[in-house]
Design a protein around this motif. Sequence first.
Motif, PDB file in Angstrom:
ATOM      1  N   ASN A  95       0.804  -1.215   0.000  1.00 41.49           N
ATOM      2  CA  ASN A  95       0.000   0.000   0.000  1.00 41.49           C
ATOM      3  C   ASN A  95       0.835   1.262   0.000  1.00 41.49           C
ATOM      4  N   LEU A  96       2.134   1.095   0.232  1.00 38.97           N
ATOM      5  CA  LEU A  96       2.959   2.282   0.400  1.00 38.97           C
ATOM      6  C   LEU A  96       3.663   2.698  -0.881  1.00 38.97           C
TER       7      LEU A  96
ATOM      8  N   PHE B 244       0.281   6.810   5.788  1.00 39.33           N
ATOM      9  CA  PHE B 244       0.553   7.174   4.408  1.00 39.33           C
ATOM     10  C   PHE B 244      -0.768   7.259   3.663  1.00 39.33           C
ATOM     11  N   ALA B 246      -3.750   6.927   1.065  1.00 41.63           N
ATOM     12  CA  ALA B 246      -4.101   5.883   0.099  1.00 41.63           C
ATOM     13  C   ALA B 246      -5.550   6.073  -0.315  1.00 41.63           C
ATOM     14  N   SER B 294      -0.276   2.327   5.773  1.00 40.03           N
ATOM     15  CA  SER B 294      -1.152   2.938   4.789  1.00 40.03           C
ATOM     16  C   SER B 294      -2.478   3.303   5.435  1.00 40.03           C
TER      17      SER B 294
END
Lengths: 100, 349, 139
Positions: A95-96, B244, B246, B294
Motif C-alpha cells: 500500500n505504500l 501514508f 491511500a 497505509s
Amino acid sequence: MKTTFKEEEKNFVMYFEGRLDTAASAEVEKSMAPLYECTGHDIILDCTALEYISSSGLRLFLGLLKAAKPKGSHVYLRNMNEDLRQVFAMTGFINLFEFI
Amino acid sequence: MRLSPHCEALLQEFIDLRPQLIRLDNQIFELLQTTMQQQGIELNSIEHRIKGVESLAGKLERKGEKYHSLSDITDLIGLRIVTFYTDDVDKVAAIVSQLFDIDWSNSVDKRKLHDFNSFGYNSLHYICQLHEGSIPFEIQIRTALQHTWSAIEHDIGYKGAVKLPPQYRRQFSRLAGMLELADDEFSRLRTTMTEYRRQIQTLVKSGNLSEVTLSTDSFRSYLELHPFERLNQRIAAVNQAELFPASLMPFLRVLEHFGMESLGDVQAMVDDLSDTAYQLALSQLAVTDLDILSESVGLQNLCVVYALKHGGGRDDVKMIYDTLYGANESNAILADAMIRQYKAIGQKQ
Amino acid sequence: MRYQNHLTLPNDVQEVPQLNAFVDEVCETAGLDMSTTMKINLAIEEAVVNVMNYAYPNGKGDVDIDAQINDEHLKFVISDSGTPFDPTVKAEVDTTLSAEQRSIGGLGIHLIRQIMDTINYERVDNKNLLTLSKNITKK
C-alpha cells in the motif's frame, strides 16, 4: 546482487539484479546513496531481475521512501514479479509504494 | 485592388489605430477571462483577433460605401467564446451584457432563426462597446460542438468552387440535427448529475446513511467524512507509525461483494467491528516495528473481520485480496495468515 | 517420505547465500513449487539472521539448522547456544534509533508468521530452539 544507477528522462532509475538478502543489503545500501539526492526527480526501482528480497531489503526500500516523500519525489517499483509482490502484500508495504 | 479615396482613408485610419485596437482587444479578453473564472464557468476557449489589413481592404472594396466611419465596422475586434454546454451560452451572454454596453439593434441571436439555419451558425453575436465608450467590437458565443461543426461544414460544404448539391445538403442537415440533440442532452445530463451529487452529499451529512444506496458517488461522499480515521489512528499509535495516504475507493468492490447495500451497512461495520479490527491489526503489528502504515490499514482489517464474523472462510478472505491486489493463488497464503491471527486473538470463526 | 538434513553456520550474515542453497535443496526434495520455496527461504533467512544478530553479543557462535520432511510437514529447527532469546516476543524498542536501524527482527518475525503455519520457541539445555513448520499435504 548487482545494482546499476541510471538517469532516464528526469527519473533516477536503479536496476536490481539477483537476490537482495541480508548478506547483500549492506553493499546495496551504499549503492543506493545517489537516490537520496532526489529533489526534483522521481525514483524508479527496476525489479525486473530482482529474484528475492528479505526484510533487510524491504527496509532499504522503506528508508528510501521515507526520504523521498518530503522531497516530493515518487518512488515507483517497476516490473516486480508476483512472488515479490506477495512479500510486499504480507508486510503491508504494497500500500505504500506505486507499482508500474 | 482599387479603393475609393473614402475607403483608402478608412484603411489608413485603421492602420494608424491598430496599436490602440490591440490594447483594447487584450483588455477585453482579460476582462472576459477573469470574470468567467470568477463566476466558475468553464470554457472551451476564448479566441480573439484584430481584423487583418488585407481582410479589411477586401471588405471595403466590396461594401466600402456603406461605412461612413470606422466605427460602423463592428468586427475590427472580434472575440469568440466557446462553451462546453448549451445552457452556458445563456449564462455567458448574461455576463457579457453586464460587462459591456450591447448594441441590441445590431446584435443577433441567430439561434432564433430556424429556416435554413445550420447548426453551426446557431450562435449569439453581440455588438458591444465598453461602458465608458469605445470603438465597437463583436463577441460571438457558441458551444464547442457548434464550433467544430461549423468548421467541418465550411470545409466540406463551402470550400472550393463546387457548392454542396441538394442531396448531400439533407444529410448534412440530419447530422447537424443529431449534434444539436447531443448538445442539449449533455446539458440536461450535467444538471441531473449535479442535482444527484448534491442530494447524496446532503443525505450523507445529515447522517441518514441507511437511506443512501451504496454507489461510487455515495461512497466517495462518505469517505469525505473520514469514517476510518479514528481506527487508523488507534492502530498507528501501536508503533508511533506515520499514516501514508491511500485511496480507499477500491474497497467499494469488496463491500459490494459482501452484499452491503447502503452506507448504513458500512457504518454499522465500523461501529460494531472496530474493536476487533484493532485487535487484529495490533496482533500483527506489535511484534514489528513498522512505523509507516497505509491509510487503508483500518478498513482492510475491518473487511477481514467482517468476512470471518459472517461465517466466511479462507476463500472469503482471499476474495478481499483478490479484489484489491489482483487475483492470485498466493493470496491464499495471506488469507491463511489472517485466519491464524484472528484465532490467536481469541476469536472464533 | 522421510528426509533429514542439517547445516551449521557461523554467526556471519555473509553466509546467508549458503543457507539459501540449503533451503532450496530441502524444498525441492519436498516437491514444493518455486513460489513456495521462495517464501520458505525468506522465512528461514529471517529466523537465522535473527540468531546471527542477537544470540552471541560477545563474539562468535554457531547456528544450527535442521530440516525434516515427512508426509504432512516440512519442519525447520533453528538452534543456537547463545543468550536466551525468544524472537516471537517483541524486544524493548530502542527509540533512540531510527526505524531503519532498529532490530530488523520485527519485520522478519511478521513475515515468518505470515508464511509458516506454526512457529514455536523453547529454551532447552541452554539452547534456543525455534521450530518453524509448514504444512505440505496437497489439499
